[in-house]
Design an enzyme around this catalytic site. Structure first.
Site, PDB file in Angstrom:
ATOM      1  N   GLU A  99       0.832  -1.212   0.000  1.00  0.00           N
ATOM      2  CA  GLU A  99       0.000   0.000   0.000  1.00  0.00           C
ATOM      3  C   GLU A  99       0.864   1.258   0.000  1.00  0.00           C
ATOM      4  O   GLU A  99       0.499   2.273  -0.592  1.00  0.00           O
ATOM      5  CB  GLU A  99      -0.974   0.003   1.187  1.00  0.00           C
ATOM      6  CG  GLU A  99      -1.973  -1.164   1.194  1.00  0.00           C
ATOM      7  CD  GLU A  99      -2.759  -1.313  -0.106  1.00  0.00           C
ATOM      8  OE1 GLU A  99      -2.952  -0.306  -0.809  1.00  0.00           O
ATOM      9  OE2 GLU A  99      -3.155  -2.459  -0.426  1.00  0.00           O
ATOM     10  N   HIS A 141       1.646   2.112  -3.605  1.00  0.00           N
ATOM     11  CA  HIS A 141       0.563   2.875  -4.243  1.00  0.00           C
ATOM     12  C   HIS A 141       0.613   4.334  -3.771  1.00  0.00           C
ATOM     13  O   HIS A 141       0.432   5.263  -4.544  1.00  0.00           O
ATOM     14  CB  HIS A 141      -0.795   2.288  -3.871  1.00  0.00           C
ATOM     15  CG  HIS A 141      -1.150   1.014  -4.593  1.00  0.00           C
ATOM     16  ND1 HIS A 141      -1.089   0.883  -5.960  1.00  0.00           N
ATOM     17  CD2 HIS A 141      -1.600  -0.185  -4.129  1.00  0.00           C
ATOM     18  CE1 HIS A 141      -1.486  -0.343  -6.306  1.00  0.00           C
ATOM     19  NE2 HIS A 141      -1.794  -1.011  -5.213  1.00  0.00           N
ATOM     20  N   HIS A 196       3.267   6.357  -5.397  1.00  0.00           N
ATOM     21  CA  HIS A 196       2.877   6.638  -6.779  1.00  0.00           C
ATOM     22  C   HIS A 196       2.054   7.934  -6.818  1.00  0.00           C
ATOM     23  O   HIS A 196       2.156   8.730  -7.741  1.00  0.00           O
ATOM     24  CB  HIS A 196       2.055   5.461  -7.305  1.00  0.00           C
ATOM     25  CG  HIS A 196       2.018   5.315  -8.799  1.00  0.00           C
ATOM     26  ND1 HIS A 196       1.238   4.395  -9.430  1.00  0.00           N
ATOM     27  CD2 HIS A 196       2.666   5.969  -9.796  1.00  0.00           C
ATOM     28  CE1 HIS A 196       1.401   4.472 -10.743  1.00  0.00           C
ATOM     29  NE2 HIS A 196       2.262   5.439 -10.991  1.00  0.00           N
TER      30      HIS A 196
HETATM   31 ZN   LIG Z   1      -2.543  -3.009  -5.006  1.00  0.00          ZN
END
Ligand SMILES: [Zn+2]
Length: 639
Positions: free
Chosen positions: A431, A434, A437
């Site tokens: 997580e 992400h 990102h």
């Molecule tokens: Zn994922």
């Protein structure tokens, strides 16, 4: 909440009018829904982590209005004409970089939603979408109903032999909840997999396995006709929109681009996985001392695993306290990506356990953004782990991002800190990938920023982070005994790694089979022959034991058929993303798992770029070549 969203919807509609009239409609479109989106992010988030009956009622009242607004956009002829007019103008033709890509993607998306069709085509498309919604809803109801319609009630305690105490207790409670005595088993995940893995009684396992693989295949919950109907409608839709088949329609805006590329990708992996797959199955039959049926495989594999690789995963917990894992993760990715993660105190949140952090660029000191972290389960919070964005900023303009990560991890008990499983530690890293990102995004077009990337690319930044949970060097930074500070013992580390690749070829063939049957149905099935038989014949080579003639797993495959698109023609993405992350990580392996050089490139060429460039181009700019599946084979112990 309701008056706020109503007001913001009115505002978005006003802006829609302004966008249509604007000399630069594309730029206006990018910011048109920013306020509405922010508010809905907050509403949706609070509904997920701090729900109340009032909040849920308000959410359910606003949600349909908002989705009607969004789905009306691609059907808005004035907007479509304004975008096309602009694209043909000098300004539109002179666009470069992310804005040019945004223009192309917007036009493609309108076309895929039928914007260019004549009135009769548009009307038919609408009918198809309505029919698909109905058929897929019914498909998923049938799977649920046929799953619920089955129960196995055991009254002879001797028949429970082999099952772990927790599964027996759950079955006892399940019987009690139905006012029955004995032990009740069902086709739901935990009950079904406990039986398939541990139950000694072979004929009972067979009965349950057969029931599971006939879900949705018999009256009154028969999905066979619906399956044909869904495939026919999807094919008609693709042809209407000018695509060769449904896979080409769905993959048009994915990294793979065409069904053919996805097919070749899976076929290639299959060829490279098959030899080990056969070896593993021969070894299992040798271990069992006889030929195996499909309902024997899970059971004997568990016996073989216990004999060869047994280790107690619980023994890892003392080395993975949440505090150590999180601090070590910030340290690792701080070094690699040139960032500094610091806790911010005194920030109000929705629960007293929630923590807030800021991320700064280590070199320039610039504030890139902040995030909330909400790790433990609560009654008013949904299950699972996820990352979400609240604000998409633009660090170039000194507008920081805001995001969050949530989990349902093992909470602290008995005065000890929260001691996690290894899988939970991986989840945190996943997580956080992400999240980075989003927080490290530097994209001038808001709609293309952060995690707004194609489906088969979005798991690269998250999955790659999990690799740092498997390297000795990085584990030594955070996998320390919470009391003694001792590093993870080498013996445990080796066992953990061996257990990971146990029957790796079987796991891979299973996923490949699902991906290949998905593409076969959406590309190759002729539309006339028996679709269940067709799917079975495709799946036979991927099964560890011979499949019965009436095998109908496909009529229960909700992944592909429970909504109009869903994972239809997209199941390959699981393996695709795994290849990307395993392959990209080889650069860290070669140049150092803490290499700031490779990390800096990953940050600049992948994390910072969102969807501002074709993901295949981004990937190539980082690796210097196209993805190579060898790294995944090696990681899964198949080379
Ligand atoms: Zn994922």
């Amino acid at each position: 909440m309701e008056p706020a969203i109503d007001e913001l919807l009115a505002d978005a509609n006003r802006r829609l009018g302004e966008t249509i009239a604007s000399p630069q409609p594309l730029h206006a479109l990018d910011s048109m829904t920013e306020r509405l989106e922010y508010a809905m992010n907050v509403v949706r988030h609070l509904e997920s982590v701090a729900t109340t009956p009032e909040l849920r009622a308000a959410f359910n009242a606003v949600q349909p209005k908002v989705s009607v607004f969004y789905s009306s956009l691609t059907l808005n002829e004035d907007l479509w004409n304004a975008i096309k007019r602009y694209a043909a103008s000098d300004g539109g033709r002179a666009l470069t970089g992310a804005m040019k890509r945004y223009q192309t993607k917007t036009i493609d998306s309108f076309r895929r939603h039928g914007a260019d069709l004549p009135p009769a085509g548009k009307a038919r498309l609408k009918e198809i979408d309505v029919a698909l919604t109905e058929a897929t809803t019914k498909f998923s109801e049938n799977v649920l109903d046929s799953t619920n319609a089955y129960e196995l009630l055991i009254t002879d305690e001797g028949q429970l032999a082999g099952l772990p105490p927790a599964a027996i207790a759950a079955a006892r409670a399940s019987a009690g909840s139905k006012g029955k005595s004995g032990w009740r088993f069902t086709l739901h995940g935990p009950s079904y997999s406990a039986l398939m893995t541990y139950l000694d009684d072979g004929p009972l396992r067979e009965q349950v396995w057969r029931a599971y693989n006939l879900r949705g295949a018999e009256a009154p919950y028969d999905n066979r006709g619906l399956l044909k109907k869904i495939l026919d409608l999807r094919r008609e839709k693709a042809l209407l929109l000018g695509f060769h088949d449904f896979a080409d329609l769905v993959l048009d805006d994915r990294m793979a681009r065409t069904g053919d590329t996805a097919q070749k990708f899976l076929d290639d992996l299959r060829v490279r996985t098959e030899p080990r797959f056969k070896e593993e199955n021969a070894a299992l039959e040798k271990f069992a001392g006889r030929a195996l049926e499909p309902w024997d495989v899970g059971y004997w594999a568990e016996k073989q695993r216990a004999a060869l690789y047994d280790f107690d995963e619980e023994a890892l917990r003392p080395y993975f306290s949440l505090q150590n894992v999180v601090a070590g993760m910030f340290e690792i990715f701080g070094r690699i990506f040139g960032i500094r993660v610091e806790q911010e105190t005194g920030v109000p949140a929705w629960d007293s356990e929630v923590k807030c952090y800021a991320i700064h660029d280590a070199a320039s000191g610039a504030n890139l953004g902040s995030f909330y972290a909400d790790w433990y389960p609560r009654e008013n919070k949904r299950g699972g782990a996820w990352m979400d964005s609240l604000i998409t900023g633009n660090p170039g303009e000194r507008r920081p991002h805001l995001g969050l990560i949530c989990g349902n991890l093992t909470p602290p008990v008995d005065g000890k800190p929260a001691l996690l499983t290894h899988r939970e530690a991986e989840t945190i890293f996943h997580e956080f990938g992400h999240l980075l990102h989003h927080l490290l995004s530097r994209v001038e077009v808001r709609s293309l920023a952060g995690t707004s990337v194609p489906w088969d690319f979005v798991e690269l930044p998250s999955q790659i982070m999990e690799n740092w949970c498997w390297e000795r060097e990085s584990l030594d930074l955070f996998a320390r005994h919470w009391q003694t500070g001792e590093r993870l013992p080498e013996e445990l580390f080796q066992k953990m790694k061996r257990a990971k690749t146990f029957r790796g070829a079987n796991m891979q063939m299973r996923q490949l089979g699902f991906g290949i049957v998905d593409l076969a149905l959406h590309r190759l099935w002729d539309g006339n022959s028996d679709v269940v038989k067709f799917a079975r014949s495709v799946l036979v080579p991927f099964a560890a034991a011979p499949l019965p003639e009436d095998y109908a797993m496909i009529t229960g495959f909700t992944h592909l058929f429970s909504n109009p698109v869903g994972y239809g023609a997209g199941y390959y993405s699981y393996k695709w993303a795994e290849v990307l992350d395993a392959d990209a990580f080889t650069r860290f392996r070669k140049e150092g798992v803490f290499s700031a050089n490779v990390g800096g490139e990953f940050r600049d060429k992948i994390l910072a770029r969102g969807d501002s460039e074709d993901p295949a181009v981004l990937y190539r700019s980082f690796m210097g070549r196209d993805p190579d599946p060898n790294a995944l084979l090696e990681r899964n112990g198949l080379l």
